[in-house]
Design a protein around this motif. Structure first.
Motif, short mmCIF file in Angstrom:
data_model
loop_
_atom_site.label_atom_id
_atom_site.label_comp_id
_atom_site.label_asym_id
_atom_site.label_seq_id
_atom_site.Cartn_x
_atom_site.Cartn_y
_atom_site.Cartn_z
N ILE A 107 0.87 -1.19 0.00
CA ILE A 107 0.00 0.00 0.00
C ILE A 107 0.90 1.23 0.00
N GLY A 108 0.79 2.05 -1.04
CA GLY A 108 1.58 3.29 -1.12
C GLY A 108 2.63 3.23 -2.21
N GLY A 109 2.48 4.11 -3.20
CA GLY A 109 3.44 4.18 -4.31
C GLY A 109 4.34 5.38 -4.19
N GLY A 110 4.90 5.59 -3.00
CA GLY A 110 5.95 6.60 -2.82
C GLY A 110 7.30 5.93 -2.99
N VAL A 151 1.63 -2.84 -6.28
CA VAL A 151 1.72 -1.60 -5.50
C VAL A 151 0.43 -0.83 -5.74
N LEU A 152 -0.29 -0.51 -4.68
CA LEU A 152 -1.54 0.25 -4.80
C LEU A 152 -1.31 1.68 -4.35
N GLU A 153 -1.55 2.61 -5.25
CA GLU A 153 -1.30 4.03 -4.97
C GLU A 153 -2.59 4.81 -5.15
N GLY A 207 3.29 11.88 -3.43
CA GLY A 207 3.44 12.20 -2.01
C GLY A 207 4.77 12.88 -1.72
N ASN A 208 5.32 12.54 -0.57
CA ASN A 208 6.54 13.21 -0.11
C ASN A 208 7.74 12.95 -1.00
N ILE A 209 7.71 11.84 -1.72
CA ILE A 209 8.87 11.55 -2.56
C ILE A 209 9.09 12.67 -3.57
N THR A 243 13.42 17.94 -0.12
CA THR A 243 14.52 18.80 -0.56
C THR A 243 15.77 17.99 -0.91
N THR A 244 15.60 16.70 -1.10
CA THR A 244 16.50 15.80 -1.84
C THR A 244 17.87 15.55 -1.21
N ILE A 245 18.02 15.78 0.08
CA ILE A 245 19.35 15.58 0.67
C ILE A 245 19.58 14.09 0.96
N CYS A 295 -5.85 4.10 -6.94
CA CYS A 295 -6.42 2.94 -6.26
C CYS A 295 -6.17 3.13 -4.77
N GLU A 296 -7.17 3.70 -4.09
CA GLU A 296 -6.99 3.99 -2.66
C GLU A 296 -7.44 2.80 -1.83
N VAL A 297 -6.62 2.40 -0.91
CA VAL A 297 -7.00 1.34 0.02
C VAL A 297 -7.93 1.94 1.07
N THR A 298 -9.11 1.31 1.23
CA THR A 298 -10.12 1.83 2.16
C THR A 298 -10.37 0.89 3.32
N ILE A 339 2.21 -1.94 4.67
CA ILE A 339 1.72 -0.56 4.75
C ILE A 339 2.93 0.37 4.64
N VAL A 340 2.98 1.15 3.54
CA VAL A 340 4.14 2.01 3.30
C VAL A 340 3.62 3.37 2.84
N VAL A 341 2.91 4.07 3.74
CA VAL A 341 2.17 5.25 3.31
C VAL A 341 2.62 6.55 4.01
N LEU A 360 5.99 19.85 7.16
CA LEU A 360 7.29 20.46 6.92
C LEU A 360 7.21 21.23 5.60
N GLN A 361 7.69 22.47 5.62
CA GLN A 361 7.63 23.30 4.41
C GLN A 361 8.98 23.34 3.70
N ALA A 362 8.94 23.68 2.42
CA ALA A 362 10.17 23.90 1.66
C ALA A 362 9.92 25.02 0.65
C1 LIG Z 1 9.53 19.65 2.54
C2 LIG Z 1 10.18 18.32 2.77
C3 LIG Z 1 11.56 18.21 2.73
C4 LIG Z 1 12.19 16.98 2.93
N1 LIG Z 1 13.54 16.91 2.78
C5 LIG Z 1 14.18 15.71 2.89
C6 LIG Z 1 15.56 15.63 2.64
O1 LIG Z 1 16.21 16.62 2.28
N2 LIG Z 1 16.18 14.42 2.80
C7 LIG Z 1 15.49 13.32 3.20
O2 LIG Z 1 16.10 12.26 3.37
N3 LIG Z 1 14.14 13.36 3.40
C8 LIG Z 1 13.47 14.53 3.25
N4 LIG Z 1 12.10 14.59 3.43
C9 LIG Z 1 11.37 13.38 3.89
C10 LIG Z 1 10.99 12.41 2.77
O3 LIG Z 1 10.45 13.10 1.68
C11 LIG Z 1 9.97 11.38 3.31
O4 LIG Z 1 10.40 10.85 4.55
C12 LIG Z 1 9.75 10.22 2.35
O5 LIG Z 1 9.54 10.66 1.04
C13 LIG Z 1 8.57 9.39 2.82
O6 LIG Z 1 8.46 8.14 2.18
P1 LIG Z 1 7.70 7.92 0.76
O7 LIG Z 1 8.55 8.46 -0.32
O8 LIG Z 1 7.37 6.50 0.65
O9 LIG Z 1 6.40 8.82 1.00
P2 LIG Z 1 5.27 9.28 -0.01
O10 LIG Z 1 5.84 9.70 -1.31
O11 LIG Z 1 4.43 10.25 0.74
O12 LIG Z 1 4.50 7.92 -0.27
C14 LIG Z 1 3.35 7.47 0.41
C15 LIG Z 1 2.31 7.16 -0.63
O13 LIG Z 1 1.21 6.46 -0.04
C16 LIG Z 1 0.04 6.85 -0.72
N5 LIG Z 1 -1.12 6.52 0.10
C17 LIG Z 1 -1.49 7.09 1.28
N6 LIG Z 1 -2.63 6.53 1.73
C18 LIG Z 1 -2.98 5.57 0.83
C19 LIG Z 1 -4.07 4.67 0.73
N7 LIG Z 1 -5.04 4.62 1.66
N8 LIG Z 1 -4.13 3.84 -0.35
C20 LIG Z 1 -3.16 3.88 -1.31
N9 LIG Z 1 -2.10 4.73 -1.27
C21 LIG Z 1 -2.02 5.57 -0.21
C22 LIG Z 1 0.24 8.34 -0.92
O14 LIG Z 1 -0.60 8.85 -1.95
C23 LIG Z 1 1.72 8.43 -1.26
O15 LIG Z 1 1.96 8.43 -2.65
C24 LIG Z 1 11.42 15.82 3.23
C25 LIG Z 1 10.03 15.92 3.27
C26 LIG Z 1 9.41 17.15 3.02
C27 LIG Z 1 7.90 17.23 3.04
#
Ligand SMILES: Cc1cc2nc3c(=O)[nH]c(=O)nc-3n(C[C@H](O)[C@H](O)[C@H](O)COP(=O)(O)OP(=O)(O)OC[C@H]3O[C@@H](n4cnc5c(N)ncnc54)[C@H](O)[C@@H]3O)c2cc1C
Ligand SMILES: [Zn+2]
Lengths: 416, 89
Positions: A37-40, A61-63, A70-72, A76-78, A204-207, A233-235, A257-259
């Motif tokens: 669950i979660g395509g980040g 992978v269900l996104e 999402g956050n990916i 800010t890419t460090i 495709c949202e998991v409910t 669960i990877v959301v 968190l803002q950027a």
């Molecule tokens: C402003 C900002 C700056 C950052 N800077 C850094 C940095 O410089 N270096 C660093 O290491 N980290 C940084 N981070 C943190 C990093 O981006 C996150 O910790 C990381 O991306 C989270 O994992 P993810 O990519 O899997 O998340 P996400 O991309 O958020 O993936 C989760 C996914 O789950 C999906 N989802 C949620 N609920 C459901 C559901 N019910 N059914 C199906 N899908 C669902 C969402 O749509 C989303 O696509 C930053 C974050 C932010 C916001």
């Protein structure tokens, strides 16, 4: 299709007619062996390594939105491996090594740039703490160089060294730290997973999560029910809601968190600079924009946008550190939903429900973790045992007292 | 964001410190099982929507419980924690 310089040349000479979509858009099947669950970043890398390292097929992978929404695509890419505590240290070290081979591994340009990261310090006490951190990094096999003020001045001559509030004493330089293009990481893993047969199902949202006799049996989604042998669960920021579907309450509170990014400028800032004392960090993207941010807004929120006081605070801190950026125009600002744990460290573990696993609690540091998190979550889901470098990321560590408080700020979700 | 302090009226967010969800008001008995203490200190409902959380208003020195929407940032009211019966609900 394999990407290569030759391919670009050949396509360029033939009107670029040969490029196809980088992954399929399959319909969900009624059942999979494994559903993520979660395509980040973390969900996609988990699926990739399940197929790549463990030879597993029949994975989806269900996104709920589109891949990388999402956050990916908001961070800010460090990318760095400058952690201190056993548990974090070996994990982020492993991740950085995976980053260093990622483009070859995925046959995808993630623009990983090891431009070096400098964490500034501003007092004798902070210098001692950074020297100790640097030693821990070297013991772990990574790189760290303690710079005095002149050393920092030679690399970053444009900082305001004489500012009265936080005069710069020096910095901890991590040459292998740097940045990468965030959405390319999602796309690279997505393409890699797809090529190994993983179904990437968007919109495709998991409910709901189906459980029978203490064991997970599948999920309910906006595109119908899907049966599954194992579910991950990877959301990220939505962990609380999705875990609640399985009756779980997590040690997680979601914060904003803002950027910020400016207009594109000529190359000026060659490294990643972190000014922790003032709550500010900055790098320059390959497009030329100054990418910067600061701390959390500090209150629980799912708004994906922040409030003005933190905007003002970040701008002030930036001007304190490097007045030269004062006339750059900020083009955009945004926020992301951060899954904050009480000790600031992540969770990669089984849950009390058989066959249900969770990868969450990435706080604001989960981008650099994308390769190792997927690697370790895949190991856990495929073998049933935690991976060596992630074995301390336990769900029950708050109850047992084995916390990983990297910053030493205590047991409150918004303090890390 | 502006927050209504029951004593001082609606004030700028910068005058307040944040503590977290109001779980902190439901302190277990000293001899409660460890699981109750773990839940109290660490586990959260973390809703996307209405939440009651705790803020400290520095100018008047009081803790207040704010009924707030975590998605829209709308605020639906606030009460002084002291008026909640000895800080417990
Ligand atoms: C402003 C900002 C700056 C950052 N800077 C850094 C940095 O410089 N270096 C660093 O290491 N980290 C940084 N981070 C943190 C990093 O981006 C996150 O910790 C990381 O991306 C989270 O994992 P993810 O990519 O899997 O998340 P996400 O991309 O958020 O993936 C989760 C996914 O789950 C999906 N989802 C949620 N609920 C459901 C559901 N019910 N059914 C199906 N899908 C669902 C969402 O749509 C989303 O696509 C930053 C974050 C932010 C916001
Ligand atoms: Zn007041």
């Amino acid at each position: 299709m394999r990407y290569s310089g030759m391919r670009i040349l050949a396509e360029g000479l033939t009107g670029n007619r040969g490029w196809g979509p980088a992954w399929r858009t399959p319909e969900p099947r009624p059942a999979y062996d494994i559903v993520i669950i979660g395509g980040g970043g973390h969900g996609l890398s988990t699926a990739y390594y399940l197929a790549r390292n463990h030879g597993l097929k029949n994975i989806a992978v269900l996104e709920k939105g589109y891949l990388g929404s999402g956050n990916i695509g908001r961070n800010t890419t460090i990318v760095r491996a400058n952690y201190f505590l056993p548990g974090n240290s070996e994990f982020y070290s492993h991740s950085l090594k995976l980053w260093e081979g990622l483009e070859r591994e995925l046959n995808y340009n993630v623009m990983h740039s090891q431009r070096g990261l400098i964490n500034l310090f501003h007092s004798d006490g902070q210098r001692d703490a950074f020297a100790r951190r640097g030693n821990a990094m070297i013991n772990q096999g990574d790189d760290a160089i303690l710079l005095d003020r002149d050393g920092v001045r030679a690399m970053l001559p444009y900082l305001d060294f004489e500012q009265t509030r936080f005069p710069i004493y020096g910095g901890l330089y991590h040459p292998r730290g740097g940045t990468a293009r965030h959405d390319a990481v999602a796309w690279g893993y997505a393409r890699g997973a797809d090529r190994l047969g993983v179904d990437l199902i968007q919109n495709c949202e998991v409910t709901g999560i189906d459980i029978a006799g203490g064991r997970v049996t599948g999920v309910q989604t906006t595109r119908g029910a899907i049966r599954a042998g194992k579910v991950g669960i990877v959301v990220a920021g939505r962990s609380g809601q999705v875990a609640a579907m399985a009756g779980l309450r997590l040690p997680v509170e979601s914060h904003i968190l803002q950027a910020f990014v400016t207009e594109g400028l000529k190359p000026a800032i060659d490294h990643v600079i972190s000014f922790g004392m003032g709550h500010f960090y900055i790098s320059q993207s390959d497009k030329g924009g100054l990418v910067f941010g600061g701390d959390l807004d500090f209150y629980a929120s799912y708004a994906s946008r922040g409030n003005l006081p933190m905007v003002e605070h970040v701008m002030e801190a930036g001007m304190t550190l490097m007045p030269m950026i004062g006339r750059a125009k900020v083009l955009r600002s945004w926020g992301g939903i951060m899954d904050m744990t009480p000790d600031g460290s992540p969770i990669i573990d089984r849950t009390p429900v058989d066959g249900l696993f969770i990868d969450c609690g990435w706080n604001y540091g989960g981008f650099k973790a994308v390769p190792a998190s997927g690697w370790c979550m895949a190991h856990l889901m495929a073998t049933g045992t935690p991976h060596e470098v992630a074995r301390r990321f336990r769900l029950d560590r708050f109850a047992t007292g084995h916390i990983l408080d990297e910053e030493g700020t205590g047991s409150q979700h918004n303090l890390h | 964001m502006r927050i209504p302090c029951p004593h001082c009226g609606t004030r700028d967010r910068r005058e307040f410190y944040y503590y977290g969800a109001d779980d902190y008001l439901r302190r277990p008995a000293a001899d409660a099982a460890p699981a109750a203490w773990d839940a109290y200190l660490h586990l959260r409902d973390n809703p996307a929507g209405r939440l009651r959380d705790l803020w400290y208003h520095e100018p008047c020195g009081s803790w207040i419980a704010v009924d707030r929407d975590t998605v829209s940032h709308d605020i639906h009211g606030a009460v002084a924690v002291a008026d909640l019966g000895g800080g417990r609900t």
